[in-house]
Motif scaffolding. Structure first.
Motif, PDB file in Angstrom:
ATOM      1  N   PRO A  20       1.139  -1.224  -0.063  1.00  0.00           N
ATOM      2  CA  PRO A  20       0.157   0.075  -0.299  1.00  0.00           C
ATOM      3  C   PRO A  20       1.103   1.506   0.108  1.00  0.00           C
ATOM      4  N   ALA A  21       2.010   0.996   0.600  1.00  0.00           N
ATOM      5  CA  ALA A  21       2.935   2.243   0.674  1.00  0.00           C
ATOM      6  C   ALA A  21       3.066   3.108  -0.252  1.00  0.00           C
ATOM      7  N   GLU A  22       4.026   1.835  -1.260  1.00  0.00           N
ATOM      8  CA  GLU A  22       4.690   1.537  -2.142  1.00  0.00           C
ATOM      9  C   GLU A  22       3.540   2.169  -3.525  1.00  0.00           C
ATOM     10  N   ARG A  23       2.660   1.886  -3.204  1.00  0.00           N
ATOM     11  CA  ARG A  23       1.808   1.942  -4.864  1.00  0.00           C
ATOM     12  C   ARG A  23       1.282   3.185  -4.919  1.00  0.00           C
ATOM     13  N   THR A  24       1.083   4.238  -3.626  1.00  0.00           N
ATOM     14  CA  THR A  24       0.644   5.176  -3.562  1.00  0.00           C
ATOM     15  C   THR A  24       2.039   5.782  -4.788  1.00  0.00           C
ATOM     16  N   LYS A  25       2.869   5.940  -4.598  1.00  0.00           N
ATOM     17  CA  LYS A  25       3.646   6.639  -5.861  1.00  0.00           C
ATOM     18  C   LYS A  25       3.534   6.395  -7.063  1.00  0.00           C
ATOM     19  N   ASP A  26       2.814   5.894  -7.704  1.00  0.00           N
ATOM     20  CA  ASP A  26       2.621   5.976  -8.686  1.00  0.00           C
ATOM     21  C   ASP A  26       0.981   5.304  -9.306  1.00  0.00           C
ATOM     22  N   TRP A  27       0.564   5.547 -10.579  1.00  0.00           N
ATOM     23  CA  TRP A  27      -0.834   5.249 -11.254  1.00  0.00           C
ATOM     24  C   TRP A  27      -1.066   3.624 -11.456  1.00  0.00           C
ATOM     25  N   ILE A 288      -7.947  19.255  -9.759  1.00  0.00           N
ATOM     26  CA  ILE A 288      -7.918  19.942  -8.395  1.00  0.00           C
ATOM     27  C   ILE A 288      -6.652  19.239  -7.746  1.00  0.00           C
ATOM     28  N   SER A 289      -6.130  19.762  -6.756  1.00  0.00           N
ATOM     29  CA  SER A 289      -5.147  18.865  -6.372  1.00  0.00           C
ATOM     30  C   SER A 289      -5.109  19.189  -4.399  1.00  0.00           C
ATOM     31  N   ALA A 290      -4.950  17.906  -4.622  1.00  0.00           N
ATOM     32  CA  ALA A 290      -4.918  17.969  -2.811  1.00  0.00           C
ATOM     33  C   ALA A 290      -3.435  17.928  -1.906  1.00  0.00           C
ATOM     34  N   LYS A 291      -2.296  18.279  -3.224  1.00  0.00           N
ATOM     35  CA  LYS A 291      -1.188  17.941  -2.174  1.00  0.00           C
ATOM     36  C   LYS A 291      -1.334  19.880  -1.076  1.00  0.00           C
ATOM     37  N   ASP A 292      -0.459  19.242  -0.002  1.00  0.00           N
ATOM     38  CA  ASP A 292      -0.639  19.622   1.517  1.00  0.00           C
ATOM     39  C   ASP A 292      -1.329  19.863   1.962  1.00  0.00           C
ATOM     40  N   LYS A 293      -2.736  19.570   1.085  1.00  0.00           N
ATOM     41  CA  LYS A 293      -3.705  20.201   2.023  1.00  0.00           C
ATOM     42  C   LYS A 293      -4.297  19.067   3.146  1.00  0.00           C
ATOM     43  N   ASP A 294      -5.078  19.312   3.938  1.00  0.00           N
ATOM     44  CA  ASP A 294      -6.286  18.791   4.809  1.00  0.00           C
ATOM     45  C   ASP A 294      -7.264  18.318   4.160  1.00  0.00           C
ATOM     46  N   VAL A 295      -7.816  17.102   3.576  1.00  0.00           N
ATOM     47  CA  VAL A 295      -8.598  16.605   2.630  1.00  0.00           C
ATOM     48  C   VAL A 295      -9.913  15.999   3.355  1.00  0.00           C
ATOM     49  N   ILE A 296     -10.615  16.297   3.368  1.00  0.00           N
ATOM     50  CA  ILE A 296     -12.605  15.620   4.164  1.00  0.00           C
ATOM     51  C   ILE A 296     -12.855  14.880   2.935  1.00  0.00           C
ATOM     52  N   VAL A 297     -13.585  13.947   2.931  1.00  0.00           N
ATOM     53  CA  VAL A 297     -13.961  13.062   1.864  1.00  0.00           C
ATOM     54  C   VAL A 297     -15.240  13.049   2.577  1.00  0.00           C
ATOM     55  N   ILE A 298     -16.800  12.939   1.998  1.00  0.00           N
ATOM     56  CA  ILE A 298     -17.623  12.932   2.796  1.00  0.00           C
ATOM     57  C   ILE A 298     -18.242  11.911   2.330  1.00  0.00           C
ATOM     58  N   GLY A 299     -18.970  11.074   2.722  1.00  0.00           N
ATOM     59  CA  GLY A 299     -19.481   9.415   1.779  1.00  0.00           C
ATOM     60  C   GLY A 299     -18.519   8.614   2.200  1.00  0.00           C
ATOM     61  N   CYS A 307     -11.700   8.897  -3.833  1.00  0.00           N
ATOM     62  CA  CYS A 307     -11.039   9.799  -3.238  1.00  0.00           C
ATOM     63  C   CYS A 307      -9.620   9.843  -2.278  1.00  0.00           C
ATOM     64  N   LEU A 308     -10.321   8.793  -1.541  1.00  0.00           N
ATOM     65  CA  LEU A 308      -9.184   8.491  -1.139  1.00  0.00           C
ATOM     66  C   LEU A 308      -7.489   8.169  -1.776  1.00  0.00           C
ATOM     67  N   ALA A 309      -7.545   7.294  -2.286  1.00  0.00           N
ATOM     68  CA  ALA A 309      -6.677   7.195  -3.111  1.00  0.00           C
ATOM     69  C   ALA A 309      -5.675   8.166  -3.770  1.00  0.00           C
ATOM     70  N   THR A 310      -6.559   8.553  -4.731  1.00  0.00           N
ATOM     71  CA  THR A 310      -5.942  10.104  -5.235  1.00  0.00           C
ATOM     72  C   THR A 310      -5.644  11.262  -5.057  1.00  0.00           C
ATOM     73  N   SER A 311      -6.099  11.310  -3.479  1.00  0.00           N
ATOM     74  CA  SER A 311      -5.360  12.474  -2.464  1.00  0.00           C
ATOM     75  C   SER A 311      -4.723  11.585  -2.372  1.00  0.00           C
ATOM     76  N   VAL A 312      -4.156  10.216  -1.583  1.00  0.00           N
ATOM     77  CA  VAL A 312      -2.963  10.560  -1.287  1.00  0.00           C
ATOM     78  C   VAL A 312      -1.536  10.144  -2.563  1.00  0.00           C
ATOM     79  N   ARG A 313      -2.246  10.105  -3.931  1.00  0.00           N
ATOM     80  CA  ARG A 313      -1.679   9.730  -4.382  1.00  0.00           C
ATOM     81  C   ARG A 313      -0.712  11.183  -4.472  1.00  0.00           C
ATOM     82  N   HIS A 314      -1.929  12.865  -4.919  1.00  0.00           N
ATOM     83  CA  HIS A 314      -1.619  13.828  -4.634  1.00  0.00           C
ATOM     84  C   HIS A 314      -0.055  14.282  -4.040  1.00  0.00           C
ATOM     85  N   GLU A 315      -0.569  13.622  -2.434  1.00  0.00           N
ATOM     86  CA  GLU A 315       0.255  13.709  -1.380  1.00  0.00           C
ATOM     87  C   GLU A 315       0.227  14.927  -0.190  1.00  0.00           C
TER      88      GLU A 315
END
Length: 494
Positions: A20-27, A288-299, A307-315
């Protein structure tokens, strides 16, 4: 059934996941193939049930039980065990035009209805399904099969998601001249722009679309019917129309501060990310970049997980997912018996990734948003919540009771609303004078699919509301059958 003790001899194994940690570095796809020996053992676990329920496709207690396309699951499980892969592929394609889509992105209600699942882990149906079709492509068994004879009938299919593609594929098999209209720049609908690359790579969608083109289907992109192409022109140029435009009207969250910048619908976030990724590997910055942001996903559903998986990849800086419901148990509750879909606690790929990066599961349960607060520039900076208890009243309606003293303030510079869709967009529906039901969906009976306008049919989410990919394929296939019957007076389509 080739091995009567298969379900005793072998434990359930599904496609392994990359770290899980490694795959967040790619798509890249987050899963890996199973080797042939393991797959054959998994096929051997299929029990030769007296009455298999994996392929029933019924709605039980408001949820899907079994496979809506009525996949011949026991047959191709046994064929895999026997090593007859090409024959297994033929059985797989018999009821499902796109097993690669369901193999990657379907929640597998077939497994929830597996008889073995009554007291053991169910057969790994989805993993087997995917490996069959992937092997078919690898071996060159999947080839274009254009119809031998063409009719003089022309059909327009509006929308290129799973319902539209399945409908087009079946009508083309019947020999009709099919044109698929898509308002976006790529074919696939939510398969392309609603499901992230690491879950369903666009190359997989494009591979199938190219086959459909070789079989004779015409695809028209960047064309919104009702806007770029009039409904009157549609009627004059085609003998029949099938509406497969999906349920794209977002469900909104009407609370104080909703107008603030930084609050987006989840699908807008996912769509822009995939388009930028495919266009430029995100180098154009048109997302829409999530980089360096506090992200809240509602749902708490699949879209929220994406959205979680995408936001993690944005760092992103931090990541939290609000679920309006309490945390579920690890086993079925008493009011959720087999073969209903098991309502249990699950940890999906996006939650695993968030936990690997931030140290814990990102979900907060029984949380309801009460307001958004912005900064001096009108950009969201906080989400205010309260915990709730959910119950069902005498009329079957959900009732939520706020719990005093549970108020909380969460930092947030990006909020993603993943609370579903309320129905199809109404522009084309009104222009075609098609009737809708009380939920704003196109009104057409299941199994018949014809609207109040002669020669106009509807299928998928546009008819039934937001649902599963596998239901969309089912309805697209069946709507094609009824459209063919309308055009020819009879049909041989299933």
């Amino acid at each position: 059934m080739g091995k009567p003790t298969g379900f005793i001899d072998f434990e359930r194994r599904t496609r392994p996941e990359r770290d899980p940690a490694e795959r967040t570095k790619d798509w890249d796809n987050y899963t890996l193939p199973l080797d042939e020996k393991v797959l054959q053992e998994q096929g051997a676990r299929c029990m030769d049930c007296g009455i298999p329920t994996c392929h029933t496709g019924a709605m039980l207690n408001g949820m899907t039980s079994g496979c809506p396309v009525h996949h011949l699951i026991p047959e191709w499980n046994d064929l895999v065990y026997q090593g007859q892969w090409e024959e297994a592929l033929k059985r797989e394609h018999k009821m499902n035009n796109f097993p690669e889509f369901t193999g990657m992105a379907c929640p597998a209600p077939c497994e929830g209805a597996c008889v073995l699942g009554i007291n053991e882990p169910p057969v790994a149906i989805r993993s087997i399904e995917l490996e069959i079709i992937e092997r078919g492509f690898k071996e060159g068994w999947v080839k274009p099969e254009p119809p031998e004879v063409r009719t003089d009938k022309k059909v327009a299919v509006i929308g290129s998601g799973p319902a539209g593609l399945a409908c087009a594929a079946q009508l083309n098999k019947a020999g009709h001249n099919v044109t698929v209209f898509e308002r976006h720049d790529r074919i696939g609908g939510l398969l392309t722009y609603g499901i992230p690359e690491m879950k369903l790579p666009y190359a997989v969608v494009e591979r199938r679309v190219n086959l459909l083109k070789e079989e004779g289907i015409t695809f028209v992109t960047n064309t919104e019917v009702g806007k770029d192409y009039s409904a009157s022109k549609l009627h004059s140029e085609f003998d029949s129309v099938v509406l497969c435009g999906g349920a794209a009207k977002h469900r909104d969250l009407e609370v104080e501060g909703r107008e603030l910048k930084g609050i987006h619908y989840a699908m807008d976030f996912l769509h822009a990310n995939t388009k930028s990724l495919l266009d430029s590997r995100l180098e154009d910055g048109n997302y829409i970049s999530a980089k360096d942001k506090d992200v809240i996903v509602i749902g708490g559903g699949d879209t929220g997980t994406d959205c979680l998986a995408t936001s993690v990849r944005h760092e992103c800086k931090s990541l939290t997912q609000f679920d309006i419901y309490e945390k579920k148990g690890d086993t079925r509750p008493d009011d959720n018996p087999w073969p209903q879909w098991p309502v249990i606690h699950r940890v999906e790929y996006g939650q695993k990734e968030a936990a690997a990066v931030f140290g814990e599961d990102p979900r907060a349960y029984a949380v309801m948003t009460t307001k958004f607060v912005g900064d001096e520039n009108g950009h969201v900076k906080e989400v205010h919540t309260i915990n709730v208890e959910t119950s069902v009243d005498d009329h079957g309606r959900r009732v939520r009771k706020e719990i005093p003293g549970t108020e909380k303030v969460w930092p947030a510079q990006l909020v993603l609303l993943a609370i579903g869709f309320s129905g199809p967009e109404q522009g084309l529906i009104k222009e075609l004078a098609v009737e809708t039901d009380e939920r704003s969906n196109v009104k057409a009976e299941y199994g018949e699919y014809e609207t109040n306008v002669e020669g106009v049919f509807a299928a998928g989410d546009m008819r039934r509301g937001q649902s599963l990919i596998v239901w969309a394929i089912n309805e697209g296939r069946e709507a094609a059958r009824e459209c063919d019957r309308f055009l020819m007076g009879e049909t041989r389509l299933p």
